[in-house]
Design a protein around this motif. Structure first.
Motif, mmCIF file in Angstrom:
data_model
loop_
_atom_site.group_PDB
_atom_site.id
_atom_site.type_symbol
_atom_site.label_atom_id
_atom_site.label_comp_id
_atom_site.label_asym_id
_atom_site.label_seq_id
_atom_site.Cartn_x
_atom_site.Cartn_y
_atom_site.Cartn_z
ATOM 1 N N THR A 32 0.856 -1.186 0.000
ATOM 2 C CA THR A 32 0.000 0.000 0.000
ATOM 3 C C THR A 32 0.891 1.234 0.000
ATOM 4 O O THR A 32 2.051 1.181 0.434
ATOM 5 C CB THR A 32 -0.937 0.039 1.227
ATOM 6 N N LYS A 34 0.996 3.877 1.769
ATOM 7 C CA LYS A 34 1.458 4.361 3.077
ATOM 8 C C LYS A 34 1.829 3.214 4.013
ATOM 9 O O LYS A 34 2.007 3.424 5.216
ATOM 10 C CB LYS A 34 0.366 5.215 3.720
ATOM 11 N N HIS A 314 -11.343 -7.194 2.456
ATOM 12 C CA HIS A 314 -10.334 -6.138 2.647
ATOM 13 C C HIS A 314 -9.230 -6.255 1.606
ATOM 14 O O HIS A 314 -8.767 -5.244 1.067
ATOM 15 C CB HIS A 314 -9.745 -6.225 4.057
ATOM 16 N N ASP A 317 -10.297 -4.702 -1.570
ATOM 17 C CA ASP A 317 -10.236 -3.239 -1.508
ATOM 18 C C ASP A 317 -8.801 -2.742 -1.693
ATOM 19 O O ASP A 317 -8.560 -1.753 -2.397
ATOM 20 C CB ASP A 317 -10.782 -2.748 -0.165
ATOM 21 N N VAL A 318 -7.849 -3.419 -1.050
ATOM 22 C CA VAL A 318 -6.438 -3.025 -1.171
ATOM 23 C C VAL A 318 -5.966 -3.164 -2.612
ATOM 24 O O VAL A 318 -5.280 -2.290 -3.150
ATOM 25 C CB VAL A 318 -5.559 -3.879 -0.228
ATOM 26 N N SER A 321 -7.509 -0.247 -4.700
ATOM 27 C CA SER A 321 -7.137 1.140 -4.415
ATOM 28 C C SER A 321 -5.655 1.358 -4.128
ATOM 29 O O SER A 321 -5.150 2.473 -4.280
ATOM 30 C CB SER A 321 -7.941 1.650 -3.213
ATOM 31 N N GLU A 323 -4.566 1.272 -1.223
ATOM 32 C CA GLU A 323 -4.591 1.870 0.114
ATOM 33 C C GLU A 323 -5.065 0.838 1.122
ATOM 34 O O GLU A 323 -5.824 -0.074 0.796
ATOM 35 C CB GLU A 323 -5.531 3.082 0.147
ATOM 36 N N SER A 324 -4.631 0.997 2.377
ATOM 37 C CA SER A 324 -5.020 0.054 3.417
ATOM 38 C C SER A 324 -6.316 0.439 4.118
ATOM 39 O O SER A 324 -6.832 -0.318 4.938
ATOM 40 C CB SER A 324 -3.904 -0.074 4.465
ATOM 41 N N ASP A 325 -6.853 1.614 3.794
ATOM 42 C CA ASP A 325 -8.096 2.071 4.428
ATOM 43 C C ASP A 325 -9.267 1.191 3.989
ATOM 44 O O ASP A 325 -9.284 0.673 2.875
ATOM 45 C CB ASP A 325 -8.392 3.529 4.058
ATOM 46 N N PRO A 326 -10.281 1.024 4.859
ATOM 47 C CA PRO A 326 -11.466 0.232 4.490
ATOM 48 C C PRO A 326 -12.125 0.781 3.234
ATOM 49 O O PRO A 326 -12.208 1.998 3.031
ATOM 50 C CB PRO A 326 -12.385 0.383 5.708
ATOM 51 N N GLY A 327 -12.584 -0.140 2.370
ATOM 52 C CA GLY A 327 -13.201 0.263 1.113
ATOM 53 C C GLY A 327 -14.616 -0.242 0.990
ATOM 54 O O GLY A 327 -15.193 -0.782 1.940
ATOM 55 N N LYS A 331 -17.072 -2.732 3.436
ATOM 56 C CA LYS A 331 -18.318 -2.237 4.012
ATOM 57 C C LYS A 331 -19.496 -3.121 3.611
ATOM 58 O O LYS A 331 -20.381 -3.403 4.425
ATOM 59 C CB LYS A 331 -18.550 -0.799 3.568
#
Length: 348
Positions: A32, A34, A314, A317-318, A321, A323-327, A331
């Motif tokens: 990811t 970050k 999860h 989503d990673v 995107s 990114e490690s944030d929930p996607g 949800k």
């Protein structure tokens, strides 16, 4: 992005990377933008790998280093989220070869599990073939679909997943529709009538079973059906070797018994099986054959199953995107799980 492109070029945010330290320990991570990898063997930011070529050795401080490679399918199936026990790579390779799963094959698979064997079947049949997978538990099918989609990206070969009873699905297929019927289930002997209907003459039936009791019962059922050739059973053991100059010896640990493969082929209609000519073993049939009637399915706790479903969502989503944030996928699955729990509470 198709599956070939996913395996080439520099590392990208969102994809899996397998790290290996000097002692051979392996870690699978999803890159990811970050992200930060931390272990007792060293740490580094994911950004140091994003854009780097596969096979890069990254410095992790204090002289510690990690080799970064994309995982092979044999690595992936052992590290992916799972709801059911996976078929080991050594057995999956034997299944593809022994069942003669060729490019263009039409394969029926009963017992989808976490999708480990499906990955190899889809690779073997290619874009001109088809795999029909049947799973009784929708949660397992959900996890398997997530694992397969993650591996192939948007380039999954023709594949259909059905939720239900395998024997019913086999009976509903056109006669002689399948080249292979592969059974990874507790009671494969219950599938013989459907398999005989769905297999073309000369087609292969293969069962993956864990115990000698299951193996014996399936073999005798094949013989009694009079629809298949004499079955052949085998198991595969893999032993690695220690290699250090003149110190060449077998490793102390090996991947030994995981399961038995039982293989037979569909006879032509109105043909009778060849009669065995070998001398039977003494006492082999001295009394009626008896097997355990109660074969229990290995259970997985509802809590663990929910965790695996969240992990699969999860990861999707990673990958989408970087990114490690929930996607959105995470949800959606959380809302679905909460709805299922609420429905169970109301039933009580």
């Amino acid at each position: 992005m198709n599956s070939a492109e996913l395996r080439r070029g520099p590392f990208r945010a969102g994809e899996r990377v397998q790290l290996t330290d000097p002692k051979g320990r392996q870690y699978t991570i999803s890159l990811t933008t970050k992200g930060f990898f931390q272990s007792t063997r060293g740490s580094f930011r994911h950004s140091e790998l994003i854009g780097a070529d596969e096979g890069t050795v990254v410095e992790a401080g204090e002289g510690r280093r990690f080799l970064a490679l994309r995982p092979l399918v044999s690595d992936y199936v052992l590290s992916m989220p799972r709801g059911a026990t996976v078929i080991y790579p050594k057995d999956a390779a034997q299944i593809v070869h022994t069942a003669d799963v060729f490019t263009g094959s039409r394969v029926f698979e009963a017992g989808l599990g976490s999708g480990a064997l499906t990955l190899s079947l889809l690779s073997a049949v290619g874009a001109s073939g088809h795999v029909l997978s049947v799973e009784r538990r929708p949660e397992f099918a959900e996890i398997a679909e997530g694992n397969v989609t993650s591996w192939y990206g948007g380039d999954t070969p023709p594949w259909t997943v059905e939720i239900g009873e395998a024997d019913e699905v086999l009976q509903d297929l056109p006669e002689g529709d399948r080249d292979q019927v592969i059974l990874d289930m507790l009671a494969p002997w219950d599938m013989l009538e459907g398999a005989a209907h769905a297999l073309r003459p000369g087609g292969v039936i293969l069962a993956y079973v864990a115990t000698t009791t299951q193996m014996s019962r399936f073999v005798e059922a094949l013989r009694q059906s009079a629809c298949f050739t004499e079955p052949v059973a085998s198991e595969t053991l893999v032993r690695t070797w220690h290699l250090d100059g003149l110190s060449v010896r077998p490793d102390h640990r090996m991947v030994a018994h995981t399961g038995f493969l039982v293989v037979a082929r569909r006879l032509a209609p109105n043909s009778e099986p060849l009669t065995l000519t070998r001398r039977p073993a003494k006492a082999a049939h001295s009394e009626p054959l008896a097997w355990e009637n109660d074969i229990a399915e290995r259970t997985i706790s509802a809590k663990k199953l929910r965790r695996v479903r969240r992990d699969v969502a999860h990861r999707a989503d990673v990958e989408a995107s970087g990114e490690s944030d929930p996607g959105i996928r995470g949800k959606e699955i959380q809302e679905k799980i909460e709805s299922e729990l609420q429905a169970k509470t109301q039933e009580k």
